[in-house]
Scaffold this motif. Sequence first.
Motif, short mmCIF file in Angstrom:
data_model
loop_
_atom_site.label_atom_id
_atom_site.label_comp_id
_atom_site.label_asym_id
_atom_site.label_seq_id
_atom_site.Cartn_x
_atom_site.Cartn_y
_atom_site.Cartn_z
N SER A 246 -2.79 2.24 0.19
CA SER A 246 -1.72 1.83 1.01
C SER A 246 -2.42 1.44 2.37
O SER A 246 -2.13 0.11 2.90
N ILE A 247 -3.46 2.38 2.85
CA ILE A 247 -4.24 1.73 4.18
C ILE A 247 -5.13 0.77 4.07
O ILE A 247 -5.09 -0.44 4.77
N ILE A 248 -6.05 0.92 2.88
CA ILE A 248 -7.08 -0.33 2.99
C ILE A 248 -6.55 -1.60 2.52
O ILE A 248 -6.88 -2.91 3.05
N LEU A 249 -5.40 -1.61 1.57
CA LEU A 249 -5.01 -2.95 1.07
C LEU A 249 -3.90 -3.43 2.10
O LEU A 249 -3.26 -4.47 1.69
N LYS A 250 -3.45 -2.46 2.99
CA LYS A 250 -2.37 -2.86 3.75
C LYS A 250 -0.98 -3.36 3.25
O LYS A 250 -0.43 -4.21 3.41
N VAL A 251 -0.88 -2.12 2.21
CA VAL A 251 0.59 -2.29 1.42
C VAL A 251 1.16 -1.10 1.70
O VAL A 251 0.88 -0.05 1.84
N ARG A 253 3.66 2.41 0.75
CA ARG A 253 3.47 3.27 -0.03
C ARG A 253 3.72 3.12 -1.40
O ARG A 253 3.19 3.29 -2.61
N LYS A 279 1.99 -10.25 -3.97
CA LYS A 279 0.46 -10.16 -3.78
C LYS A 279 -0.20 -9.91 -5.02
O LYS A 279 0.39 -9.51 -6.20
#
Length: 433
Positions: A246-251, A253, A279
């Motif tokens: 979630s954090i790294i791909l900015k998606v 949860r 995406k």
Amino acid sequence: MRDDVIRKVALDIGNDSIKLLIGEMSSDFTKIAVTDYVKVKHNGLRKSDIYDLHALSEGIRTAISKIESIESPITRLSVALGGPRVGSSTVNVRISFEEEKIINEADMEKLLRKAKRQIFGENEDKFKILYKEVYNKKVDGPRIIKQPIGMEGKELQADVHFVYVSEDYVRQFRDVLYALGVDIDKIYLDSYASAKGTLDEETRKMGVAHVDIGYGSTSVIILKNGKVLYAKTKSLGELHYISDLSIILKVPRDMAEEILLKLKSKTIGSNETVTCGTKKIPLQQIKDIIAARTNDIVDFITETIDESGFNGLLARGIVLTGGTVDIEGVAEQVSNKSGYLVRRMLPIPLKGIKNSFYSDATVVGIFLEDMEREYKQNTESIKEANMQIPRKDVVRENSVKDEVDVFLETIDDSRSKEKEEKFGFFRWLKELF
């Protein structure tokens, strides 16, 4: 409930879902089966601690309502607890007698009480023992004894290993169940239950590191001769993969969870991308994120094995279970980096459960442990009639390796004699199918 069956209810409260299982065994021990099994998602726990009491209570209530009937209401069950709050300690304990006497069960109980005092001091009543083991038993000297009960001596000593959790932690779960009108039959260590629900008798005997990589934590236990020699848990699991994605791909949860589900089901696009909404994410990028977090889990597994001191005794290597091992590449990475033989193992198949998953191991283990206790209690008189108490001492050689070897051969011999019986529990279990 019919009078000709033994009925047991098992509850596994995971960080992501509640699993409730009902099973029956015929009173003549010829048939065993799961009659009902439900899984319910909930948000009541975080890192094995109660985060939302209402959500946890409602999750358990929902599971019970789906599975109980008017004829067979759920009023009692067994549950497994664990997580990072679990502690373990080993102490050497000795008790002396004014004059020589024949050692009996009461003396062994006195030894255990003294071990509790040494570990917990005045706080003994603040801890719940989830698992205990007594080994390196000795009477009047340095020689290791298989079974001190029935021997004559002036001093008894042993190493005592406890796995425990605070009573306050247990009370929180007990209060939730009591409020729902349910009593607790037995509380088990969850990692032990997971191993019980996964490993065959030969693997437990030969030596193995059983690793359950769950939603919120990873548990490692070392087993040899069917006994737990070491146990440790750390907050590392599927939710950490979800957070990383979630954090790294900015998606969001929920999208990260969807990505993991696709990795588990191997529903990957032909162009090596994973589609989530609008995406398209390169598969290799996802694998790199997964691999980085898996490295942390592998480090925890290998460090735990090393610090246990039993790393040279794992003839069956590492066995993986738990819902996270379904993620593509996780098991392979553990194998490549750990240097051990690594296998994934599904729960022991039981009649009544179709398409079992790795995440079902703990609840299956709770049920099997309950049924094994019933089986042993009902055959105790036969065992006592056929079992002779060993009196021959095992000489302790003057080396650490020899003492460990003797320990592994003699640990809790009162139960290891079952291998000589006509029907051991697992042999009997196999004959039911």
